[in-house]
Write an enzyme that holds these catalytic residues in place. Structure first.
Site, PDB file in Angstrom:
ATOM      1  CG  HIS A 215       1.218   5.018   4.144  1.00 49.06           C
ATOM      2  ND1 HIS A 215       0.366   4.912   5.216  1.00 49.06           N
ATOM      3  CD2 HIS A 215       1.941   3.875   4.132  1.00 49.06           C
ATOM      4  CE1 HIS A 215       0.586   3.760   5.849  1.00 49.06           C
ATOM      5  NE2 HIS A 215       1.528   3.108   5.206  1.00 49.06           N
TER       6      HIS A 215
ATOM      7  CG  HIS B 273      -0.278  -0.282   2.509  1.00 53.42           C
ATOM      8  ND1 HIS B 273       0.034  -1.570   2.903  1.00 53.42           N
ATOM      9  CD2 HIS B 273       0.169   0.539   3.488  1.00 53.42           C
ATOM     10  CE1 HIS B 273       0.634  -1.529   4.089  1.00 53.42           C
ATOM     11  NE2 HIS B 273       0.743  -0.261   4.460  1.00 53.42           N
TER      12      HIS B 273
HETATM   13  P1  5GP Z   1       1.850   0.020   7.270  1.00 49.96           P
HETATM   14  O1  5GP Z   1       2.390   0.265   8.660  1.00 49.96           O
HETATM   15  O2  5GP Z   1       1.679  -1.448   6.988  1.00 49.96           O
HETATM   16  O3  5GP Z   1       2.632   0.751   6.201  1.00 49.96           O
HETATM   17  O4  5GP Z   1       0.447   0.706   7.265  1.00 49.96           O
HETATM   18  C1  5GP Z   1      -0.758   0.048   7.516  1.00 49.96           C
HETATM   19  C2  5GP Z   1      -1.801   1.121   7.622  1.00 49.96           C
HETATM   20  O5  5GP Z   1      -3.070   0.540   7.504  1.00 49.96           O
HETATM   21  C3  5GP Z   1      -1.769   1.883   8.964  1.00 49.96           C
HETATM   22  O6  5GP Z   1      -1.556   3.262   8.710  1.00 49.96           O
HETATM   23  C4  5GP Z   1      -3.124   1.588   9.580  1.00 49.96           C
HETATM   24  O7  5GP Z   1      -3.677   2.696  10.244  1.00 49.96           O
HETATM   25  C5  5GP Z   1      -3.963   1.182   8.373  1.00 49.96           C
HETATM   26  N1  5GP Z   1      -5.004   0.209   8.665  1.00 49.96           N
HETATM   27  C6  5GP Z   1      -4.840  -0.979   9.321  1.00 49.96           C
HETATM   28  N2  5GP Z   1      -6.006  -1.645   9.375  1.00 49.96           N
HETATM   29  C7  5GP Z   1      -6.931  -0.873   8.735  1.00 49.96           C
HETATM   30  C8  5GP Z   1      -8.338  -1.042   8.486  1.00 49.96           C
HETATM   31  O8  5GP Z   1      -8.965  -2.044   8.839  1.00 49.96           O
HETATM   32  N3  5GP Z   1      -8.956  -0.042   7.803  1.00 49.96           N
HETATM   33  C9  5GP Z   1      -8.273   1.069   7.384  1.00 49.96           C
HETATM   34  N4  5GP Z   1      -8.987   2.003   6.724  1.00 49.96           N
HETATM   35  N5  5GP Z   1      -6.952   1.260   7.597  1.00 49.96           N
HETATM   36  C10 5GP Z   1      -6.292   0.293   8.279  1.00 49.96           C
END
Ligand code: 5GP
Ligand code: ZN
Length: 143
Positions: A101, A99
């Site tokens: 951001h 993903h």
């Molecule tokens: P990572 O740390 O893997 O780069 O980011 C994962 C992101 O996904 C985090 O910013 C977290 O807030 C978001 N996230 C995790 N679970 C969910 C969810 O169920 N729904 C949404 N909308 N965001 C999520």
């Protein structure tokens, strides 16, 4: 993919605040934003790592991410935006569906990336690292 929360979001099994969708990507509000309006852009096809996403989809993710960043400036009074992607657990990836951001930024948001600037001990050490990278790219031209 079974047990992937982002695949479930794309399938509508977990609710999300959708910002954009096309045949390749899906964008939705992050549930725990760095700043309000923080959005995630994901490929519809499940890929744990950004390195296996086909070029057309990866390009679409970047393009849609940048367009959403501009929308954050227009609609949310942001001054700027960050595009950020964590690939791998020790890079900070928590959800193992790749993903991008899109984080709206403003001068007074009091958020700082914990960025540092090391120095190579010698120019030769930097040359050696560069040569290793070039060789690794040649060995695996697709990834
Ligand atoms: P990572 O740390 O893997 O780069 O980011 C994962 C992101 O996904 C985090 O910013 C977290 O807030 C978001 N996230 C995790 N679970 C969910 C969810 O169920 N729904 C949404 N909308 N965001 C999520
Ligand atoms: Zn997934």
């Amino acid at each position: 993919m079974k047990d992937c929360i982002f695949c479930k979001i794309i399938a509508g099994e977990i609710p999300s605040r959708k910002i954009y969708e096309d045949e390749l990507v899906y964008a939705f509000m992050d549930i725990g934003p760095i700043n309000f309006g923080h959005t995630l852009v994901i490929p519809k096809e499940h890929h744990a790592s950004s390195s296996t996403i086909p070029e057309t989809t990866a390009g679409r993710m970047f393009r849609v991410g940048a367009r959403i960043g501009v929308a954050q400036k227009r609609a949310l009074d942001a001054d700027a935006f960050n595009l950020h992607l964590a690939d791998g657990a020790c890079a900070g990836q928590v959800v193992m569906h790749a993903h991008l951001h899109v984080v709206p930024r403003s001068a007074d948001d009091s958020f700082h990336w914990n960025w540092r600037q090391l120095k190579y001990e010698t120019p030769a050490a930097a040359d050696e690292a560069a040569e290793k990278l070039r060789a690794a790219l040649k060995l695996h031209p697709d990834r």
